[in-house]
Design a protein around this motif. Sequence first.
Motif, PDB file in Angstrom:
ATOM      1  N   LEU A 158       1.183  -4.145  -3.488  1.00 46.53           N
ATOM      2  CA  LEU A 158       2.307  -3.964  -4.409  1.00 46.53           C
ATOM      3  C   LEU A 158       1.944  -3.151  -5.636  1.00 46.53           C
ATOM      4  O   LEU A 158       2.737  -2.341  -6.122  1.00 46.53           O
ATOM      5  CB  LEU A 158       2.856  -5.323  -4.854  1.00 46.53           C
ATOM      6  N   ASP A 159       0.729  -3.343  -6.161  1.00 47.07           N
ATOM      7  CA  ASP A 159       0.364  -2.677  -7.412  1.00 47.07           C
ATOM      8  C   ASP A 159      -0.091  -1.235  -7.217  1.00 47.07           C
ATOM      9  O   ASP A 159      -0.550  -0.591  -8.158  1.00 47.07           O
ATOM     10  CB  ASP A 159      -0.703  -3.473  -8.161  1.00 47.07           C
ATOM     11  N   THR A 160       0.042  -0.703  -5.991  1.00 47.75           N
ATOM     12  CA  THR A 160      -0.225   0.726  -5.779  1.00 47.75           C
ATOM     13  C   THR A 160       0.993   1.575  -6.124  1.00 47.75           C
ATOM     14  O   THR A 160       0.937   2.802  -6.037  1.00 47.75           O
ATOM     15  CB  THR A 160      -0.629   1.007  -4.318  1.00 47.75           C
ATOM     16  N   ALA A 161       2.086   0.941  -6.523  1.00 49.54           N
ATOM     17  CA  ALA A 161       3.348   1.654  -6.749  1.00 49.54           C
ATOM     18  C   ALA A 161       3.380   2.349  -8.102  1.00 49.54           C
ATOM     19  O   ALA A 161       2.833   1.853  -9.087  1.00 49.54           O
ATOM     20  CB  ALA A 161       4.516   0.675  -6.661  1.00 49.54           C
ATOM     21  N   HIS A 162       4.060   3.492  -8.137  1.00 52.99           N
ATOM     22  CA  HIS A 162       4.478   4.058  -9.422  1.00 52.99           C
ATOM     23  C   HIS A 162       5.578   3.189 -10.018  1.00 52.99           C
ATOM     24  O   HIS A 162       5.631   2.970 -11.221  1.00 52.99           O
ATOM     25  CB  HIS A 162       5.009   5.482  -9.233  1.00 52.99           C
ATOM     26  N   ASN A 163       6.470   2.723  -9.148  1.00 54.03           N
ATOM     27  CA  ASN A 163       7.602   1.899  -9.563  1.00 54.03           C
ATOM     28  C   ASN A 163       7.682   0.715  -8.610  1.00 54.03           C
ATOM     29  O   ASN A 163       8.197   0.826  -7.499  1.00 54.03           O
ATOM     30  CB  ASN A 163       8.895   2.719  -9.531  1.00 54.03           C
ATOM     31  N   ILE A 164       7.167  -0.428  -9.021  1.00 56.60           N
ATOM     32  CA  ILE A 164       7.087  -1.593  -8.144  1.00 56.60           C
ATOM     33  C   ILE A 164       8.467  -2.097  -7.742  1.00 56.60           C
ATOM     34  O   ILE A 164       8.643  -2.648  -6.648  1.00 56.60           O
ATOM     35  CB  ILE A 164       6.252  -2.712  -8.812  1.00 56.60           C
ATOM     36  N   VAL A 165       9.474  -1.875  -8.583  1.00 54.68           N
ATOM     37  CA  VAL A 165      10.838  -2.293  -8.236  1.00 54.68           C
ATOM     38  C   VAL A 165      11.327  -1.509  -7.021  1.00 54.68           C
ATOM     39  O   VAL A 165      12.020  -2.051  -6.148  1.00 54.68           O
ATOM     40  CB  VAL A 165      11.791  -2.106  -9.433  1.00 54.68           C
ATOM     41  N   GLU A 166      10.948  -0.242  -6.938  1.00 58.53           N
ATOM     42  CA  GLU A 166      11.331   0.575  -5.781  1.00 58.53           C
ATOM     43  C   GLU A 166      10.711   0.022  -4.502  1.00 58.53           C
ATOM     44  O   GLU A 166      11.364  -0.027  -3.452  1.00 58.53           O
ATOM     45  CB  GLU A 166      10.897   2.022  -6.002  1.00 58.53           C
ATOM     46  N   TYR A 167       9.447  -0.398  -4.570  1.00 58.26           N
ATOM     47  CA  TYR A 167       8.817  -1.028  -3.410  1.00 58.26           C
ATOM     48  C   TYR A 167       9.620  -2.245  -2.956  1.00 58.26           C
ATOM     49  O   TYR A 167       9.898  -2.430  -1.767  1.00 58.26           O
ATOM     50  CB  TYR A 167       7.399  -1.484  -3.770  1.00 58.26           C
ATOM     51  N   ILE A 168       9.976  -3.107  -3.913  1.00 58.85           N
ATOM     52  CA  ILE A 168      10.693  -4.344  -3.579  1.00 58.85           C
ATOM     53  C   ILE A 168      12.051  -4.025  -2.967  1.00 58.85           C
ATOM     54  O   ILE A 168      12.474  -4.654  -1.982  1.00 58.85           O
ATOM     55  CB  ILE A 168      10.845  -5.221  -4.842  1.00 58.85           C
ATOM     56  N   LEU A 170      -2.120  -7.783  -9.622  1.00 61.61           N
ATOM     57  CA  LEU A 170      -1.275  -6.742 -10.209  1.00 61.61           C
ATOM     58  C   LEU A 170      -2.150  -5.808 -11.046  1.00 61.61           C
ATOM     59  O   LEU A 170      -1.971  -5.657 -12.249  1.00 61.61           O
ATOM     60  CB  LEU A 170      -0.159  -7.372 -11.052  1.00 61.61           C
ATOM     61  N   LEU A 171      -3.109  -5.177 -10.370  1.00 64.50           N
ATOM     62  CA  LEU A 171      -3.987  -4.190 -11.001  1.00 64.50           C
ATOM     63  C   LEU A 171      -3.352  -2.823 -10.781  1.00 64.50           C
ATOM     64  O   LEU A 171      -3.718  -2.077  -9.882  1.00 64.50           O
ATOM     65  CB  LEU A 171      -5.383  -4.237 -10.380  1.00 64.50           C
ATOM     66  N   TYR A 172      -2.374  -2.496 -11.607  1.00 66.18           N
ATOM     67  CA  TYR A 172      -1.548  -1.315 -11.358  1.00 66.18           C
ATOM     68  C   TYR A 172      -2.397  -0.047 -11.317  1.00 66.18           C
ATOM     69  O   TYR A 172      -3.100   0.281 -12.266  1.00 66.18           O
ATOM     70  CB  TYR A 172      -0.443  -1.223 -12.407  1.00 66.18           C
ATOM     71  N   HIS A 173      -2.301   0.668 -10.205  1.00 64.29           N
ATOM     72  CA  HIS A 173      -3.191   1.794  -9.946  1.00 64.29           C
ATOM     73  C   HIS A 173      -2.982   2.967 -10.892  1.00 64.29           C
ATOM     74  O   HIS A 173      -3.900   3.742 -11.121  1.00 64.29           O
ATOM     75  CB  HIS A 173      -3.008   2.274  -8.500  1.00 64.29           C
ATOM     76  N   PHE A 174      -1.785   3.122 -11.409  1.00 60.65           N
ATOM     77  CA  PHE A 174      -1.503   4.275 -12.262  1.00 60.65           C
ATOM     78  C   PHE A 174      -1.417   3.891 -13.736  1.00 60.65           C
ATOM     79  O   PHE A 174      -0.964   4.674 -14.556  1.00 60.65           O
ATOM     80  CB  PHE A 174      -0.211   4.959 -11.797  1.00 60.65           C
ATOM     81  N   ALA A 175      -1.885   2.696 -14.066  1.00 53.85           N
ATOM     82  CA  ALA A 175      -1.798   2.219 -15.448  1.00 53.85           C
ATOM     83  C   ALA A 175      -2.669   3.028 -16.391  1.00 53.85           C
ATOM     84  O   ALA A 175      -2.353   3.167 -17.571  1.00 53.85           O
ATOM     85  CB  ALA A 175      -2.187   0.741 -15.515  1.00 53.85           C
ATOM     86  N   ASP A 176      -3.773   3.565 -15.884  1.00 54.57           N
ATOM     87  CA  ASP A 176      -4.712   4.306 -16.725  1.00 54.57           C
ATOM     88  C   ASP A 176      -4.786   5.770 -16.316  1.00 54.57           C
ATOM     89  O   ASP A 176      -5.853   6.376 -16.332  1.00 54.57           O
ATOM     90  CB  ASP A 176      -6.105   3.675 -16.643  1.00 54.57           C
ATOM     91  N   ALA A 177      -3.654   6.338 -15.944  1.00 55.22           N
ATOM     92  CA  ALA A 177      -3.616   7.744 -15.529  1.00 55.22           C
ATOM     93  C   ALA A 177      -3.594   8.624 -16.771  1.00 55.22           C
ATOM     94  O   ALA A 177      -2.574   9.173 -17.174  1.00 55.22           O
ATOM     95  CB  ALA A 177      -2.395   8.007 -14.656  1.00 55.22           C
ATOM     96  N   PHE A 178      -4.760   8.741 -17.414  1.00 54.51           N
ATOM     97  CA  PHE A 178      -4.860   9.486 -18.664  1.00 54.51           C
ATOM     98  C   PHE A 178      -4.648  10.982 -18.430  1.00 54.51           C
ATOM     99  O   PHE A 178      -5.042  11.531 -17.412  1.00 54.51           O
ATOM    100  CB  PHE A 178      -6.238   9.262 -19.296  1.00 54.51           C
TER     101      PHE A 178
END
Length: 477
Positions: free
Chosen positions: A382-392, A411-419
């Motif tokens: 689930l946390d690989t999503a850009h938009n987790i609501v879209e996944y759901i 919930l280690l969001y993959h794009f959280a640290d996309a600097f």
Amino acid sequence: MSFLELVLFFSDRRITRPILVIFASYSDAAEEDVKRYERSFSKLPPSHKVLLSHLPSKFQRLRRCIAVNSFFIFSMLQAFEPPLDMSQDIDICEHGHVGELHNDHISGERNASSAQAASTSGRACYSKANDEKYEAHNNLSCASPRGGFDNQEIPIISECVTRSTSISLDCTSQSERPNIQVAENQTEVSSISYSNGNVSLCRHDWLNPSLQLNVPLVDVDKVRCIIRNIVRDWAQEGWREREQCYKPILEELDRLFPSRSTDSPPCCLVPGAGLGRLALEISCLGFISQGNEFSYYMMICSSFILNHAQMAGEWTIYPWIHSNCNSISDKDQLRPVSIPDIHPASAGITEGFSMCGGDFVEVYSDTSQKGAWDAVVTCFFLDTAHNIVEYIEIISNILRVGGVWINLGPLLYHFADAFGTEDEMSIELSLEDVKKAAFHYGFHLEREKTIETTYTTNPRSMMQNRYYAAFWTMIKR
């Protein structure tokens, strides 16, 4: 006869050739690491060199382990169908790097920020960014589970899992192939040699040595990540993680579908399937199981193990050699791992088992997928999503009324640290908000608990990253 249909967009050679080059560059990159260790050792004062006199011997053992890993990788590349001429049509950017591949993410890589998951140089192996051009090439319209596949519309590699083939390395004659001997329960290679005495594996005929490709280290790190993921899915050492993560999911499916018909089995989708073990186990339970995976690195490796393994324990790899950190002993760091722990063709899969390559959102937003699935299983996905609501929303759309959604993961969001990528979307919700979104899209929470687990962790390491993963069963109303 049971078939594994691998639905891959391998017809676009501009994508697949560079990825195969990155796999083939593994041994050179690993050799550079060993040379770095040797340079550091050479700078020691004489008294310290005497104290650490065993290290030069360890460096040579590392080279032998790298050669064994390279043998597995080259065997995998040689099994690739159709055969590719790697000397042609490789996209190279103006600086000589392999083009368009820097941002392919390996779904499920969970230890990006930890020293445990880093390579020996400390580089993280998960790339946070995404590449829209690559993603556009990678998306497919996979058929709904009972609708079959149209070979005229979708490029398919369809191979019988039970077929018997002999995998060879074209770069060597029979007398030049490596003689690899690893004694049972031994912690290092006893011998690996060629007729010419050279430890290094040679390049294939199709990898033109005149190509001076500067493969980015972040891409080679993805190959190292694949090697660790192989342990999680296909080695006895990964048994504990599979017991923690896969067993609860399989038990829930067995409980919720107690009377599975062999004539019309229930259909289960596994997004973020990685190397395919969970999807295979679900198939063995009596489901029409389809794994979906975005990463070509994962898909190429899963295809090789699922379609070309002749027996359990056929190959040996050394998954822990690329990190000198947190090792209890050299013996632990250099221990071999046999793969696969089972023979996939003999596992008892249900006909219709398939792997579909492509972005989950793009593939399963197709109208043909609406209400097509009896169950969706998301494990560390689930946390690989850009938009987790879209996944759901998509999961709700593709499930039939009364369908089951089983989830396990953090919930280690993959794009959280996309600097440095201002336009990169990353919607990062709390667990409470994730469940609220699920309720909005018609889900009813039936079961919920927390499961403590690790992900691709060396079980003998001094550092163990643990997750307290959310586990739930929801029913679509």
